[in-house]
Design a protein around this motif. Structure first.
Motif, PDB file in Angstrom:
ATOM      1  N   PHE A 463       0.847  -1.188   0.000  1.00 42.14           N
ATOM      2  CA  PHE A 463       0.000   0.000   0.000  1.00 42.14           C
ATOM      3  C   PHE A 463       0.889   1.246   0.000  1.00 42.14           C
ATOM      4  N   PRO A 464       0.338   2.424  -0.354  1.00 40.32           N
ATOM      5  CA  PRO A 464       1.123   3.663  -0.244  1.00 40.32           C
ATOM      6  C   PRO A 464       1.456   3.967   1.215  1.00 40.32           C
ATOM      7  N   GLU A 465       2.506   4.733   1.431  1.00 40.95           N
ATOM      8  CA  GLU A 465       2.829   5.184   2.778  1.00 40.95           C
ATOM      9  C   GLU A 465       1.662   5.990   3.327  1.00 40.95           C
ATOM     10  N   ALA A 466       1.324   5.764   4.607  1.00 40.74           N
ATOM     11  CA  ALA A 466       0.157   6.431   5.195  1.00 40.74           C
ATOM     12  C   ALA A 466       0.379   6.635   6.686  1.00 40.74           C
ATOM     13  N   ARG A 467      -0.373   7.582   7.261  1.00 37.75           N
ATOM     14  CA  ARG A 467      -0.342   7.864   8.687  1.00 37.75           C
ATOM     15  C   ARG A 467      -1.769   8.122   9.168  1.00 37.75           C
ATOM     16  N   ALA A 468      -2.049   7.680  10.398  1.00 34.46           N
ATOM     17  CA  ALA A 468      -3.313   8.042  11.036  1.00 34.46           C
ATOM     18  C   ALA A 468      -3.200   9.470  11.563  1.00 34.46           C
ATOM     19  N   VAL A 469      -4.230  10.248  11.293  1.00 30.07           N
ATOM     20  CA  VAL A 469      -4.233  11.636  11.771  1.00 30.07           C
ATOM     21  C   VAL A 469      -5.571  11.921  12.429  1.00 30.07           C
ATOM     22  N   ILE A 475      -1.397  16.587  11.055  1.00 31.90           N
ATOM     23  CA  ILE A 475      -1.190  16.928   9.645  1.00 31.90           C
ATOM     24  C   ILE A 475       0.121  17.685   9.480  1.00 31.90           C
ATOM     25  N   ALA A 476       0.325  18.648  10.360  1.00 37.34           N
ATOM     26  CA  ALA A 476       1.521  19.488  10.251  1.00 37.34           C
ATOM     27  C   ALA A 476       2.796  18.691  10.486  1.00 37.34           C
ATOM     28  N   ALA A 477       2.716  17.644  11.274  1.00 36.54           N
ATOM     29  CA  ALA A 477       3.911  16.877  11.617  1.00 36.54           C
ATOM     30  C   ALA A 477       4.245  15.792  10.609  1.00 36.54           C
ATOM     31  N   THR A 478       3.464  15.666   9.554  1.00 39.95           N
ATOM     32  CA  THR A 478       3.678  14.548   8.631  1.00 39.95           C
ATOM     33  C   THR A 478       4.986  14.677   7.870  1.00 39.95           C
ATOM     34  N   THR A 479       5.588  13.533   7.619  1.00 39.50           N
ATOM     35  CA  THR A 479       6.796  13.469   6.784  1.00 39.50           C
ATOM     36  C   THR A 479       6.494  12.840   5.426  1.00 39.50           C
ATOM     37  N   LEU A 480       5.208  12.598   5.156  1.00 35.53           N
ATOM     38  CA  LEU A 480       4.814  12.023   3.874  1.00 35.53           C
ATOM     39  C   LEU A 480       5.041  13.020   2.752  1.00 35.53           C
ATOM     40  N   ARG A 481       5.138  12.513   1.538  1.00 41.86           N
ATOM     41  CA  ARG A 481       5.402  13.360   0.374  1.00 41.86           C
ATOM     42  C   ARG A 481       4.114  13.635  -0.390  1.00 41.86           C
ATOM     43  N   PRO A 482       3.926  14.886  -0.825  1.00 48.00           N
ATOM     44  CA  PRO A 482       2.751  15.189  -1.638  1.00 48.00           C
ATOM     45  C   PRO A 482       2.912  14.616  -3.050  1.00 48.00           C
ATOM     46  N   PRO A 483       1.815  14.525  -3.810  1.00 49.68           N
ATOM     47  CA  PRO A 483       0.431  14.860  -3.417  1.00 49.68           C
ATOM     48  C   PRO A 483      -0.143  13.814  -2.472  1.00 49.68           C
ATOM     49  N   TYR A 484      -1.160  14.272  -1.695  1.00 55.14           N
ATOM     50  CA  TYR A 484      -1.725  13.425  -0.665  1.00 55.14           C
ATOM     51  C   TYR A 484      -3.159  13.010  -1.015  1.00 55.14           C
ATOM     52  N   ALA A 485      -3.566  11.952  -0.336  1.00 55.08           N
ATOM     53  CA  ALA A 485      -4.980  11.584  -0.278  1.00 55.08           C
ATOM     54  C   ALA A 485      -5.377  11.582   1.182  1.00 55.08           C
ATOM     55  N   LEU A 525      -3.980   9.973   6.283  1.00 59.10           N
ATOM     56  CA  LEU A 525      -3.252  10.775   5.305  1.00 59.10           C
ATOM     57  C   LEU A 525      -2.320   9.828   4.566  1.00 59.10           C
ATOM     58  N   GLU A 526      -2.386   9.846   3.237  1.00 60.88           N
ATOM     59  CA  GLU A 526      -1.702   8.826   2.446  1.00 60.88           C
ATOM     60  C   GLU A 526      -1.037   9.468   1.240  1.00 60.88           C
ATOM     61  N   GLU A 527       0.163   8.983   0.912  1.00 61.79           N
ATOM     62  CA  GLU A 527       0.807   9.423  -0.318  1.00 61.79           C
ATOM     63  C   GLU A 527       0.038   8.862  -1.517  1.00 61.79           C
ATOM     64  N   MET A 528      -0.104   9.661  -2.558  1.00 57.29           N
ATOM     65  CA  MET A 528      -0.763   9.183  -3.764  1.00 57.29           C
ATOM     66  C   MET A 528       0.248   8.519  -4.697  1.00 57.29           C
ATOM     67  N   ASP A 529      -0.237   7.534  -5.429  1.00 53.24           N
ATOM     68  CA  ASP A 529       0.611   6.829  -6.397  1.00 53.24           C
ATOM     69  C   ASP A 529       0.710   7.679  -7.658  1.00 53.24           C
ATOM     70  N   THR A 530       1.904   8.147  -7.957  1.00 51.96           N
ATOM     71  CA  THR A 530       2.096   9.012  -9.132  1.00 51.96           C
ATOM     72  C   THR A 530       2.885   8.309 -10.235  1.00 51.96           C
ATOM     73  N   ARG A 531       3.018   7.000 -10.148  1.00 49.01           N
ATOM     74  CA  ARG A 531       3.771   6.268 -11.167  1.00 49.01           C
ATOM     75  C   ARG A 531       3.072   6.362 -12.522  1.00 49.01           C
ATOM     76  N   GLU A 532       3.847   6.387 -13.575  1.00 45.17           N
ATOM     77  CA  GLU A 532       3.298   6.347 -14.925  1.00 45.17           C
ATOM     78  C   GLU A 532       3.154   4.895 -15.382  1.00 45.17           C
TER      79      GLU A 532
END
Length: 656
Positions: A463-469, A475-485, A525-532
Motif C-alpha cells: 500500500f502507499p505510505e500512510a499515517r493516522a491523523v 497533519i503538520a507533523a507529517t513526513t509524507l510526500r505530496p500529493p496526498y490523499a 493521510l496517504e501518499e498518492m501513487d504518481t507512477r506512470e
C-alpha cells in the motif's frame, strides 16, 4: 443400493387408472419383478394391472426395502408411520406438500427419503423403474431437481440414440441430495456421461462433479442461475460484479464440468461425449453442397474451433475439392460410398481431430427406397471410421434407416448444422480441472474494522505510505510526500459520503472540512501513487452461500461496474490460475504492453490475486475482501484502497 437395486419394493397408491401416478409407478415396478419382490398397495384391495394388491403394508409378511409414496400428501403421514413401524428404510416421495414433521420422523428412524415432489427413479442396470414416463436404456446418467426437465432430457436422449443409464429426480432434496445421487454414479458401470439439472446448489456438489470427472465420466450441467449470490443486493463492487452464472461457471471449471443452457444442448453434448470426444479442435468438414460446407465451416470457427488446411487429400473422390471444407460436388450422388471414402481420407490423414458431415446424407433411402440398403451400408462404414476419429453428422432427414444406423453405431446425428457444431464447440470447454496449490499467504491478524486495520490484515499487499491523523497538529507533523490523499478510516464507501479527498498539496483545509462534516475520528493521510504506465484493476473475494469463497479480478477504479470486465474462480486459486484469469480479461493487453507501453508486473499481480483468495478461504469470519483500485505497473503492484467485510455484518454501513 436402496435407491438403485432394492431387494423389494412396494407402490402405495397403486391404481388401475392410467391417468394416475399410481398406475405408472405400479406398471414400472412390475418390470423388475424378475429381479425383486414387487408389492402393490391399494386401500380398496382388488387387482391392479391384473396383479393382486394388499390394503396396507402391515399385511405383508416382510417389510419392503423401498416404498413409493403415490398417495395424496394428506395421506402420507399415516402411510409413513405404518411403514416405519414394520421396518421400511427407504421412501420415494412423489407428492409435493409432505409435512416437515413427516420428513423428520423418517430421518429420526434412520430411513432415507428421495424427494418429496419428485418424479421418481430409474436404473437400466437393475430393471428399476419407479418413475413416471418411459426410458430407453443407454449411457447417460441424469440427476434432475425438476422432474419434468429431467423427463425432457431423457426423451431427447432416447431420440438421440444414447438413452439413459440411471434417472434420479431429487425434487425438494429434503433428505437425499443431488450430491449424493451424483456420487452414486461414480461407480455405476452403465453410466459414461452425466447430465445434471439443478436450481439450487448445496454442499458437496463441486466435489461430486470432480469425482465423476476423475472417474472418466464428464458432466454436463444445466441450471437457471441458482447461486444465492445472484439474487442478493450487492453493497460492494465485488458483489455487484458477480452473478449466479459467473459462480456456477467457476464451479464447473474447478470440477472439470461444462454448463449449457438448454436440455437439447445437454443431450447434444452428451451424445458427442458418449461417442468419443475429440482430442483437439481441428475439424474437417465434408458436404455434397458447397453452400452447406461453407456454413458449417463458419460455424466451426465461430465455436472456437479451427478448419485447418489439408495436405493428404490425394485419394478424395474425383471432382471433390482438395481443401477444407471438402465439397464432394456430386460425387456422393454418383456413389454413396464416396461419403465414407472422403471421411476415411480425413481420418487416416491425421490432420483433423473430428469430422463434420453436413447435408443430404441420411435422406437418400428415405426419398428413394431403392437406395436404403446402400445408404445403411455407408452409415455402417462411417460408424467404423468414427471409432478412430469422432464424426458428427448433420442430416436434412430427421428419421431414416441410415440415421438410425448412425445413431446405433454411436455417431451423433442432428437435424440442424448449428446443433451439430455447437456440441463440438462445447467439448473444447472440458479443460483439465485446475490444480490448487496454495502460494503461502502471510498469516493474517484478527479482524478489526477500518481501512488501516485492513491494510494490516492484508500484509502481503503493498500500500502507499500512510499515517493516522486526528488533528491539524498531526497533519503538520507529517513526513509524507505530496500529493496526498485524505480518507475517513471508518467509512466503507468514502466517495459517496465525502470521506475522501485526493491530489492534495496542503491537506489541512481538506481535513478541517471533512472533520466538520463527518465528525471526529481516525483519518488517514496517504501518499498518492504518481507512477506512470499503471493499469487500474479490482481484486475481490466473496463468500458465496452456495459454493463458498470465490475470487474476482477485473478492470477496476470508478468504472469497474460500467465495464464489468471480470474473471471469477472458486477460491483458493494458485498463481497459475490467477494468471489465466488475468489473461481472460478484455483489458489484458493493457497489462502486456499496449501500443508500446511497458508491460506490467503480471507475476506479482497474480500472486496478490492468489493470496487474497487464500486469505478469504482461510478466514471463515470474513464475508468479503476487496482491493479497488489496484494499480499495477512495471515495478509492481500497489493497492490504494481496501475493504474488509465481516461475516454476518448487518449494520448497513460496512467498514473499510
Amino acid at each position: 443400493m436402496i435407491f438403485s437395486d432394492p431387494a423389494s419394493v412396494a407402490v402405495v397408491g397403486a391404481s388401475d387408472d392410467p391417468s394416475k401416478w399410481g398406475h405408472w409407478l405400479a406398471r414400472g415396478a412390475l418390470i423388475g419383478r424378475s429381479r425383486r419382490a414387487v408389492h402393490l398397495v391399494n386401500r380398496s384391495g382388488g387387482l391392479v394391472l391384473s396383479e393382486p394388491t394388499v390394503r396396507s403394508l402391515s399385511e405383508l409378511a416382510e417389510p419392503p426395502e423401498l416404498v413409493v409414496l403415490a398417495v395424496p400428501a394428506a395421506h402420507v403421514p399415516a402411510v409413513v408411520d405404518e411403514a416405519l413401524a414394520v421396518g421400511v428404510r427407504g421412501f420415494v416421495g412423489i407428492p409435493a406438500g409432505i409435512d416437515d414433521r413427516v420428513i423428520c420422523r423418517i430421518r429420526e428412524a434412520g430411513a432415507r427419503l428421495l424427494g418429496p415432489n419428485c418424479l421418481g427413479v430409474f436404473d437400466a442396470a437393475t430393471s428399476l423403474h419407479l418413475a413416471w414416463g418411459r426410458f430407453q436404456p443407454g449411457s447417460l446418467g441424469v440427476v434432475s431437481q425438476s422432474g419434468q426437465v429431467g423427463l425432457e432430457i431423457a426423451g431427447l436422449a432416447a431420440a438421440s440414440g444414447i438413452g439413459v443409464s440411471r434417472f434420479v429426480s431429487v425434487g425438494n432434496q429434503a433428505d437425499v441430495t443431488a450430491a449424493e445421487a451424483l456420487l452414486d454414479l461414480v461407480s455405476h458401470d452403465l453410466t459414461t456421461v452425466v447430465g445434471v439439472y439443478l436450481e439450487s446448489f448445496g454442499p458437496g456438489i463441486v466435489d461430486a462433479l470432480a469425482q465423476l470427472r476423475a472417474a472418466g465420466k464428464p458432466v454436463v450441467l444445466l441450471t437457471v442461475g441458482a447461486s444465492v449470490a445472484g439474487r442478493e443486493a450487492a453493497r460492494t463492487h465485488t458483489g455487484s460484479l458477480t452473478s449466479s452464472v459467473d459462480v456456477v461457471d467457476a464451479a464447473c471449471r474447478r470440477a472439470g464440468a461444462v454448463r449449457v443452457t438448454t436440455p437439447a444442448a445437454l443431450v447434444d453434448l452428451a451424445a458427442v461425449l458418449s461417442s468419443g470426444a475429440p482430442r483437439g479442435g481441428r475439424v474437417g468438414v465434408i458436404s455434397d453442397s458447397g453452400g452447406q460446407g461453407a456454413i458449417a465451416a463458419d460455424l466451426v470457427v465461430a465455436a472456437g474451433l479451427t478448419v485447418p488446411g489439408l495436405s493428404a487429400v490425394d485419394d478424395l473422390p474425383v471432382g471433390a475439392s482438395r481443401r477444407n471444407p471438402v465439397d464432394l460436388a456430386g460425387a456422393g450422388e454418383r456413389d454413396l460410398m464416396n461419403y465414407a471414402r472422403a471421411i476415411e481420407v480425413l481420418v487416416r490423414g491425421g490432420e483433423v481431430d473430428a469430422v463434420v458431415l453436413s447435408g443430404y446424407f441420411g435422406s437418400y433411402g428415405s426419398d428413394t427406397p431403392s437406395l436404403e440398403a446402400a445408404e445403411v451400408a455407408v452409415a455402417s462404414r462411417i460408424c467404423a471410421l468414427a471409432r478412430e476419429t469422432p464424426v458428427v453428422v448433420h442430416s436434412m432427414c430427421a428419421e431414416s434407416a441410415a440415421v438410425r444406423a448412425l445413431r446405433a453405431g454411436g455417431v451423433p446425428v442432428q437435424l440442424t448444422i448449428e446443433r451439430a457444431v455447437a456440441a463440438l464447440g462445447h467439448v473444447k470447454r472440458f479443460g483439465s480441472p485446475p490444480v490448487v496449490v496454495p502460494s503461502g499467504a502471510t498469516p493474517v491478524a484478527p479482524y478489526r474494522p477500518g481501512y488501516l486495520a485492513a491494510r494490516d490484515l492484508l500484509s502481503f499487499v503493498r500500500f502507499p505510505e500512510a499515517r493516522a491523523v486526528a488533528s491539524l497538529a498531526d497533519i503538520a507533523a507529517t513526513t509524507l510526500r505530496p500529493p496526498y490523499a485524505l480518507k475517513a478510516d471508518w467509512l466503507a464507501h468514502k466517495t459517496e459520503h465525502g470521506g475522501v479527498a485526493i491530489n492534495l498539496s496542503d491537506p489541512a483545509a481538506a481535513f478541517e472540512d471533512m472533520r466538520a462534516r463527518l465528525g471526529p475520528g481516525t483519518y488517514v493521510l496517504e501518499e498518492m501513487d504518481t507512477r506512470e504506465h499503471t493499469v487500474e484493476l479490482i481484486i475481490g473475494a466473496k463468500r458465496d452461500p452456495s459454493f463458498g469463497p470465490v475470487v474476482l479480478v477485473g478492470a477496476g477504479g470508478v468504472h469497474a461496474e460500467l465495464f464489468r470486465d471480470t474473471a471469477i474462480e472458486l477460491a483458493p486459486v494458485s498463481s497459475a490460475t490467477a494468471r489465466d484469469m488475468l489473461a481472460r480479461l478484455v483489458c489484458a493487453p493493457l497489462l502486456t504492453g499496449w501500443r508500446g507501453s511497458p508491460a506490467a508486473d503480471v507475476e506479482a499481480l497474480a500472486e496478490v490475486v492468489a493470496q487474497v483468495s487464500e486469505t478469504l478461504a482461510a478466514r471463515p469470519d470474513l464475508a468479503e475482501i476487496e482491493l479497488n483500485p489496484v494499480r499495477v505497473g512495471p515495478d509492481g503492484v500497489l493497492a490504494v484502497d481496501a475493504l474488509i467485510v465481516p461475516l454476518n455484518d448487518t449494520s448497513g454501513q460496512r467498514v473499510a
